[in-house]
Design a protein around this motif. Structure first.
Motif, short mmCIF file in Angstrom:
data_model
loop_
_atom_site.label_atom_id
_atom_site.label_comp_id
_atom_site.label_asym_id
_atom_site.label_seq_id
_atom_site.Cartn_x
_atom_site.Cartn_y
_atom_site.Cartn_z
N ILE A 118 6.06 4.07 16.66
CA ILE A 118 7.09 5.07 16.39
C ILE A 118 7.12 5.31 14.89
N PRO A 119 6.54 6.43 14.42
CA PRO A 119 6.48 6.67 12.97
C PRO A 119 7.85 7.04 12.41
N ASP A 120 8.16 6.51 11.23
CA ASP A 120 9.41 6.86 10.57
C ASP A 120 9.23 7.09 9.07
N ASN A 121 7.98 7.23 8.67
CA ASN A 121 7.71 7.49 7.26
C ASN A 121 6.40 8.27 7.14
N GLY A 122 5.87 8.43 5.95
CA GLY A 122 4.64 9.17 5.75
C GLY A 122 4.84 10.65 6.00
N LEU A 123 3.85 11.30 6.55
CA LEU A 123 3.94 12.73 6.82
C LEU A 123 5.04 13.04 7.83
N ASP A 124 5.41 12.07 8.64
CA ASP A 124 6.49 12.28 9.60
C ASP A 124 7.81 12.59 8.90
N SER A 125 7.97 12.14 7.67
CA SER A 125 9.22 12.40 6.95
C SER A 125 9.39 13.88 6.63
N LEU A 126 8.34 14.67 6.74
CA LEU A 126 8.44 16.11 6.52
C LEU A 126 9.05 16.84 7.72
N ASN A 127 9.10 16.18 8.85
CA ASN A 127 9.65 16.80 10.06
C ASN A 127 11.16 16.76 10.01
N THR A 128 11.78 17.91 9.84
CA THR A 128 13.23 17.97 9.73
C THR A 128 13.85 18.77 10.87
N GLU A 129 13.05 19.14 11.86
CA GLU A 129 13.57 19.92 12.97
C GLU A 129 14.43 19.05 13.88
N GLU A 130 15.36 19.69 14.57
CA GLU A 130 16.29 18.98 15.45
C GLU A 130 15.58 18.39 16.67
N GLN A 131 14.68 19.15 17.29
CA GLN A 131 14.04 18.69 18.50
C GLN A 131 12.79 17.89 18.19
N THR A 161 3.04 23.57 4.92
CA THR A 161 3.09 23.89 6.35
C THR A 161 2.06 23.05 7.10
N CYS A 162 0.87 22.96 6.55
CA CYS A 162 -0.19 22.15 7.14
C CYS A 162 0.23 20.68 7.22
N MET A 163 0.82 20.17 6.14
CA MET A 163 1.23 18.77 6.13
C MET A 163 2.33 18.50 7.15
N ARG A 164 3.25 19.45 7.32
CA ARG A 164 4.29 19.29 8.35
C ARG A 164 3.66 19.24 9.74
N VAL A 204 0.84 -1.19 0.00
CA VAL A 204 0.00 0.00 0.00
C VAL A 204 0.88 1.24 0.00
N LYS A 205 0.52 2.20 -0.83
CA LYS A 205 1.26 3.46 -0.92
C LYS A 205 0.27 4.61 -0.79
N VAL A 206 0.58 5.55 0.10
CA VAL A 206 -0.26 6.73 0.30
C VAL A 206 0.58 7.96 -0.02
N VAL A 207 0.06 8.83 -0.89
CA VAL A 207 0.79 10.01 -1.36
C VAL A 207 -0.03 11.24 -1.04
N PHE A 208 0.64 12.25 -0.48
CA PHE A 208 0.02 13.56 -0.25
C PHE A 208 0.68 14.55 -1.19
N LEU A 209 -0.10 15.17 -2.06
CA LEU A 209 0.44 16.14 -3.00
C LEU A 209 0.36 17.55 -2.42
N GLY A 210 1.34 18.37 -2.73
CA GLY A 210 1.32 19.75 -2.26
C GLY A 210 2.42 20.55 -2.92
N TYR A 211 2.22 21.86 -2.97
CA TYR A 211 3.22 22.77 -3.52
C TYR A 211 4.20 23.16 -2.43
N GLU A 212 5.49 23.09 -2.75
CA GLU A 212 6.53 23.42 -1.79
C GLU A 212 6.46 24.89 -1.38
N ASP A 213 6.80 25.16 -0.12
CA ASP A 213 6.84 26.52 0.44
C ASP A 213 5.49 27.22 0.38
#
Length: 107
Positions: A81-94, A62-65, A48-57
């Motif tokens: 413990i999520p490690d893929n999907g929308l969680d992959s948009l999280n690039t913050e250190e904390q 922002t909503c997807m993050r 199964v593959k789930v894709v969320f489309l959106g324009y960068e910046d």
């Protein structure tokens, strides 16, 4: 299948559609989680593959993050413990857990 999360969040088993593409995201964690699991059901034999489309910046990404952060907190409190999907948009250190703990301390 291209669909709106609000329209497929409950009552559907999309076994014939192993790939779901969302043109927009919902603003509710429950809705996004439910809608994205419509193809992932007992009896599904395909990946199964789930894709969320959106324009960068844009506000859309922002909503997807933010939704990714909310879903990560929701899943981690239930033991996942999520490690893929929308969680992959999280690039913050904390981690969001640390940010949540700090926010609760301020109250």
């Amino acid at each position: 299948m291209v669909c709106n999360p609000e329209l497929v969040k409950t009552g559907l088993d999309l076994l014939d559609f192993p790939t779901i593409i969302f043109m927009q995201t919902a603003y509710n964690v429950y809705t996004v989680q439910q809608a994205s699991r419509r193809s992932w059901r007992i009896g599904q034999t395909l990946d199964v593959k789930v894709v969320f489309l959106g324009y960068e910046d844009t506000a859309q990404t922002t909503c997807m993050r933010l939704m990714g952060k909310k879903i990560a907190v929701s899943q981690s409190t239930s033991g996942d413990i999520p490690d893929n999907g929308l969680d992959s948009l999280n690039t913050e250190e904390q981690s969001i857990e640390m940010e949540l703990a700090r926010a609760l301390m301020k109250r």
